[in-house]
Design an enzyme around this catalytic site. Structure first.
Site, PDB file in Angstrom:
ATOM      1  N   ARG A  52     -19.952  16.351  11.320  1.00 18.00           N
ATOM      2  CA  ARG A  52     -18.820  15.625  12.121  1.00 18.00           C
ATOM      3  C   ARG A  52     -18.979  15.355  13.448  1.00 18.00           C
ATOM      4  NH1 ARG A  52     -13.148  19.079  11.778  1.00 18.00           N
ATOM      5  NH2 ARG A  52     -14.390  20.456  13.708  1.00 18.00           N
ATOM      6  N   LYS A 151     -13.528  13.724  17.306  1.00 15.89           N
ATOM      7  CA  LYS A 151     -13.347  14.844  18.184  1.00 15.89           C
ATOM      8  C   LYS A 151     -13.869  14.735  19.523  1.00 15.89           C
ATOM      9  CE  LYS A 151     -13.419  19.998  17.388  1.00 15.89           C
ATOM     10  NZ  LYS A 151     -12.053  20.272  17.839  1.00 15.89           N
ATOM     11  N   GLU A 184      -0.592  16.874  12.998  1.00 17.08           N
ATOM     12  CA  GLU A 184      -1.151  18.418  13.011  1.00 17.08           C
ATOM     13  C   GLU A 184      -0.550  18.931  14.221  1.00 17.08           C
ATOM     14  OE1 GLU A 184      -5.378  17.517  13.589  1.00 17.08           O
ATOM     15  OE2 GLU A 184      -5.085  15.848  14.777  1.00 17.08           O
TER      16      GLU A 184
HETATM   17  N1  PMP Z   1      -7.206  19.410  14.832  1.00 18.08           N
HETATM   18  C1  PMP Z   1      -7.605  19.188  15.751  1.00 18.08           C
HETATM   19  C2  PMP Z   1      -6.926  18.342  16.887  1.00 18.08           C
HETATM   20  C3  PMP Z   1      -8.502  20.031  16.207  1.00 18.08           C
HETATM   21  O1  PMP Z   1      -8.971  19.968  17.621  1.00 18.08           O
HETATM   22  C4  PMP Z   1      -9.118  21.147  15.285  1.00 18.08           C
HETATM   23  C5  PMP Z   1     -10.070  21.897  15.982  1.00 18.08           C
HETATM   24  N2  PMP Z   1      -9.873  22.911  16.987  1.00 18.08           N
HETATM   25  C6  PMP Z   1      -8.691  21.189  14.288  1.00 18.08           C
HETATM   26  C7  PMP Z   1      -7.515  20.316  13.616  1.00 18.08           C
HETATM   27  C8  PMP Z   1      -9.212  22.086  13.009  1.00 18.08           C
HETATM   28  O2  PMP Z   1     -10.355  21.762  12.813  1.00 18.08           O
HETATM   29  P1  PMP Z   1     -11.563  22.731  12.191  1.00 18.08           P
HETATM   30  O3  PMP Z   1     -10.807  23.410  11.191  1.00 18.08           O
HETATM   31  O4  PMP Z   1     -12.844  21.941  12.030  1.00 18.08           O
HETATM   32  O5  PMP Z   1     -11.872  23.510  13.373  1.00 18.08           O
END
Ligand code: PMP
Length: 291
Positions: A52, A151, A184
């Site tokens: 990622r 990200k 989210e």
């Molecule tokens: N959404 C956002 C905006 C994030 O920054 C993150 C990670 N902190 C997630 C969802 C969750 O992703 P992950 O399970 O890969 O940490």
């Protein structure tokens, strides 16, 4: 001996770990990052996070100055140097030093930072009793503006939502997309349970495709719990039987109130608790971390 931080090939004492004020990571939020965890000496879903990160970097035309294998080794080394087996790992790639203008082609030397530390997003009692959250006015960045799949070091969109939640007296915000569908939270993905089925917004709702989200979907499938990706509105949240959030830092945390409305009976639901247990088994953190 203090914590050591990896900065572009060198292990620096935490207080001396720094980058230039001319780094475009600081000047423009030009860079990408990952949040990863190590449980019991093992980096959880390491390759998924590295993939990622490389995709995020490619998305902003940033070349990471290490191969995936070299980055993996650098993360392992940073954990070893700090003698950590349970840790939160932050990998940051900045565009590097440039001129006082946006042009990223004037930044020849991207920087790699690896911090291995601990993190606690929400108080322990919230994992037992559940979180109260609200939907906020700030919409999640549209695909057409900046893909939420990247990200990036630009988290102001999420920070605005976090400010709105905190000002309303809760610790977390649910962000909708510009069409009004649920996207989210500020750093977590969202699931609801309705009539025994797990439902989560699809990637096209404008989400970061969380690695924890995928782990939870896989765990649910193994446990024969039906899972689907579906667009959700605030109405769907209000009539949900259960709700929970997932993320590397947050792990799995129940939600019991949304916009002052009680979800289910106002306590963490049974399917949420089942998934929380399965997640703990998957990470083995039950046996190694005393929260
Ligand atoms: N959404 C956002 C905006 C994030 O920054 C993150 C990670 N902190 C997630 C969802 C969750 O992703 P992950 O399970 O890969 O940490």
């Amino acid at each position: 001996m203090g914590l050591k931080v990896y900065v572009s090939g060198e292990m620096k004492e935490k207080k001396h770990a720094s980058i230039s004020v001319y780094d475009h990571g600081l000047l423009y939020g030009d860079g990408v990052f990952e949040g990863i965890r190590a449980y019991n000496g093992k980096i959880f879903r390491c390759m998924e996070h590295i993939e990622r990160l490389f995709n995020s970097a490619k998305g902003i035309a940033l070349e990471i100055p290490l191969t995936k294998k070299e980055l993996h080794e650098a993360i392992e080394n940073t954990l070893d140097v700090n003698n950590l087996s349970d840790a939160y790992i932050r990998v940051v790639i900045t565009r590097g030093v440039g001129t006082l203008g946006l042009d990223p082609t004037k930044c020849p030397d991207p920087q790699v930072i690896i911090i291995t530390d601990s993190i606690c997003l929400y108080p322990k009692e919230m994992y037992e009793n559940g979180l109260e959250v609200i939907t906020v006015p700030t919409a999640r960045t549209a695909h057409s503006a900046l893909s939420p799949k990247i990200k990036s070091l630009n988290y102001l969109n999420n920070i605005m939502a976090k400010i709105e939640a905190k000002q309303a007296g809760v610790v977390e915000a649910i962000m909708l997309n510009s069409e009004g569908y649920v996207a989210e939270c500020t750093g977590d993905n969202l699931f609801i349970v309705k009539n025994g089925t797990l439902v989560t917004p699809p990637p096209e709702a404008g989400i970061l495709e969380g690695i924890t989200r995928q782990v939870v979907m896989d765990l649910a499938q193994t446990a024969s719990l039906p899972v689907k990706e579906q667009q959700l509105t605030r109405f769907d949240l209000y009539i949900a039987d259960e709700c929970f959030l997932t993320g590397t830092a947050a792990e799995v945390i129940p939600v019991v109130k949304i916009d002052s409305r009680q979800i289910g009976d106002g306590t963490p639901g049974n399917i949420t608790k089942q998934l929380l247990d399965l997640f703990r088994q998957e990470t083995c953190y039950n046996s190694v971390i005393d929260r």
